[in-house]
Write a protein that holds these residues in place. Structure first.
Motif, mmCIF file in Angstrom:
data_model
loop_
_atom_site.group_PDB
_atom_site.id
_atom_site.type_symbol
_atom_site.label_atom_id
_atom_site.label_comp_id
_atom_site.label_asym_id
_atom_site.label_seq_id
_atom_site.Cartn_x
_atom_site.Cartn_y
_atom_site.Cartn_z
ATOM 1 N N VAL A 160 0.884 -1.170 0.000
ATOM 2 C CA VAL A 160 0.000 0.000 0.000
ATOM 3 C C VAL A 160 0.919 1.215 0.000
ATOM 4 C CG1 VAL A 160 -1.812 1.283 1.181
ATOM 5 C CG2 VAL A 160 -1.752 -1.196 1.366
ATOM 6 N N LEU A 161 0.832 1.994 -1.067
ATOM 7 C CA LEU A 161 1.756 3.119 -1.260
ATOM 8 C C LEU A 161 1.042 4.433 -0.961
ATOM 9 C CD1 LEU A 161 3.279 1.882 -4.658
ATOM 10 C CD2 LEU A 161 4.029 1.330 -2.325
ATOM 11 N N ILE A 162 1.670 5.245 -0.124
ATOM 12 C CA ILE A 162 1.055 6.516 0.320
ATOM 13 C C ILE A 162 1.871 7.705 -0.179
ATOM 14 C CG2 ILE A 162 0.133 7.763 2.331
ATOM 15 C CD1 ILE A 162 -0.754 4.838 2.395
ATOM 16 N N GLY A 163 1.166 8.745 -0.597
ATOM 17 C CA GLY A 163 1.798 10.006 -1.007
ATOM 18 C C GLY A 163 0.679 10.925 -1.474
ATOM 19 N N ARG A 164 1.034 12.147 -1.851
ATOM 20 C CA ARG A 164 -0.030 13.056 -2.325
ATOM 21 C C ARG A 164 -0.186 13.011 -3.836
ATOM 22 N NH1 ARG A 164 2.771 18.138 0.011
ATOM 23 N NH2 ARG A 164 4.400 16.850 -0.903
ATOM 24 N N ASN A 165 0.921 12.736 -4.547
ATOM 25 C CA ASN A 165 0.918 12.822 -6.008
ATOM 26 C C ASN A 165 0.364 11.527 -6.626
ATOM 27 O OD1 ASN A 165 1.668 12.863 -8.743
ATOM 28 N ND2 ASN A 165 3.398 14.212 -8.324
ATOM 29 N N HIS A 166 -0.923 11.601 -7.003
ATOM 30 C CA HIS A 166 -1.627 10.414 -7.492
ATOM 31 C C HIS A 166 -0.959 9.834 -8.738
ATOM 32 C CE1 HIS A 166 -4.833 7.938 -9.170
ATOM 33 N NE2 HIS A 166 -5.311 7.882 -7.943
ATOM 34 N N GLN A 167 -0.564 10.740 -9.634
ATOM 35 C CA GLN A 167 0.037 10.294 -10.905
ATOM 36 C C GLN A 167 1.343 9.527 -10.668
ATOM 37 O OE1 GLN A 167 0.613 13.598 -13.524
ATOM 38 N NE2 GLN A 167 0.900 12.283 -15.302
ATOM 39 N N ARG A 168 2.189 10.107 -9.816
ATOM 40 C CA ARG A 168 3.478 9.452 -9.521
ATOM 41 C C ARG A 168 3.257 8.113 -8.803
ATOM 42 N NH1 ARG A 168 8.082 9.285 -11.217
ATOM 43 N NH2 ARG A 168 8.802 8.631 -9.168
ATOM 44 N N LEU A 169 2.303 8.109 -7.877
ATOM 45 C CA LEU A 169 2.022 6.862 -7.142
ATOM 46 C C LEU A 169 1.558 5.766 -8.100
ATOM 47 C CD1 LEU A 169 0.097 7.922 -3.897
ATOM 48 C CD2 LEU A 169 2.386 6.943 -4.030
ATOM 49 N N THR A 170 0.731 6.162 -9.075
ATOM 50 C CA THR A 170 0.220 5.187 -10.048
ATOM 51 C C THR A 170 1.378 4.595 -10.850
ATOM 52 O OG1 THR A 170 -1.754 6.540 -10.199
ATOM 53 C CG2 THR A 170 -1.494 4.863 -11.896
#
Ligand SMILES: NC(=O)c1ccc[n+]([C@@H]2O[C@H](COP(=O)([O-])OP(=O)(O)OC[C@H]3O[C@@H](n4cnc5c(N)ncnc54)[C@H](OP(=O)(O)O)[C@@H]3O)[C@@H](O)[C@H]2O)c1
Length: 262
Positions: A30-40
């Motif tokens: 489960v990966l957490i961060g604010r930047n949805h695009q980068r997380l994807t």
């Protein structure tokens, strides 16, 4: 069943590399961060390395010190077996220059968020008979406070204090807490955060000491799963740390030679 790993700050830098290192061990993420695009993007790459599911939770940890993200993670994917508190702000800057808003954010993200999540993790696993792993990213700066890094040092020293203060309670549990103290990582902060404060000739030399995040990530995963409590990186720093403890004033004086006076 694959172990579930929750990583904060997984959209870039060391957190991204930790995602790949855990994925290579066939873990669920489960990966957490604010930047949805980068997380994807990171999730897609990690999914090529593991047969287990990879989920993302795009969220600002500053909203409530990560409590919502924790509960969302548990509700969607289950209780994490491994939590990596990696998200942080660099926290460099002269005390005289930083605004109180900046310093609040540093202390919140670097200290309150990991301590809040650590407590939730420990409470959830306290009576478990299976091992679980809590990994807190501090910094070499927690032990050897650098010039113009007062808030960085304070925010990271708290994680070291937490590890020392909870060691007695955790020794009768199956919870393995590892605190990581890396020196400079090659994640792009050196030029912006540290270099402006250094003397030019020494800045060049120090820039060459930056550690590769992918190597650091692999070492963190290996050592954490072995149950190590404290990880100083690089190896050279493991030798240096006792000298710093024995002669803190002298160590600070030697380090200060590299810095400009403002
Ligand atoms: N870089 C170094 O030289 C160095 C040295 C010693 C220790 N460390 C420690 O090692 C860890 C990783 O450092 P790094 O250089 O890889 O950091 P980084 O490249 O700046 O990455 C920070 C991560 O934290 C996330 N993040 C920032 N603010 C957030 C917020 N409000 N809510 C949720 N996520 C947030 C960022 O993702 P989003 O932007 O997507 O939110 C990003 O994924 C940190 O704990 C750092 O203190 C670093």
């Amino acid at each position: 069943m694959a172990k579930l790993v929750m990583i904060t700050g997984a959209s870039t830098g060391l957190g991204e590399q930790l995602a790949y290192a855990f994925a290579s061990r066939q873990m669920q993420l489960v990966l957490i961060g604010r930047n949805h695009q980068r997380l994807t993007q990171v999730a897609r790459r990690a999914a090529r390395l593991t047969a287990a599911p990879v989920a993302i939770l795009a969220s600002d940890l500053l909203n409530d010190q990560g409590k919502t993200v924790w509960h969302q993670c548990v509700a969607r994917c289950g209780l994490p077996d491994i939590l990596v508190n990696n998200a942080a702000l660099p926290g460099f800057g002269a005390v005289n220059d930083l605004t109180s808003q900046q310093t609040q954010r540093i202390i919140q993200l670097n200290t309150l968020v990991p301590l809040t999540l650590s407590q939730l993790f420990i409470q959830a696993h306290y009576r478990d008979v299976r091992p679980s792993y809590l990994i807190n990213l501090a910094s070499a700066g927690a032990e050897l406070a650098l010039p113009y890094a007062g808030f960085h040092a304070a925010s990271k020293a708290a994680l070291l204090g937490f590890a020392q203060g909870t060691a007695f309670e955790l020794q009768r549990t199956q919870i393995n807490l590892m605190t990581v103290l890396p020196s400079l990582l090659a994640t792009g902060h050196f030029q912006q955060q540290t270099q402006p404060y250094l003397k030019p000739q020494l800045a060049y030399l120090l820039s060459k000491t930056q550690l590769a995040p992918e190597k650091v990530a692999k070492k963190i995963v290996t050592r954490a799963l072995q149950g190590q409590r404290l990880l100083r990186l690089p190896v050279f720093y493991q030798w240096l740390a006792p000298i710093i403890h024995l002669a803190p004033n002298l160590s600070r004086k030697v380090i200060a030679v590299a810095y400009r006076t403002r």
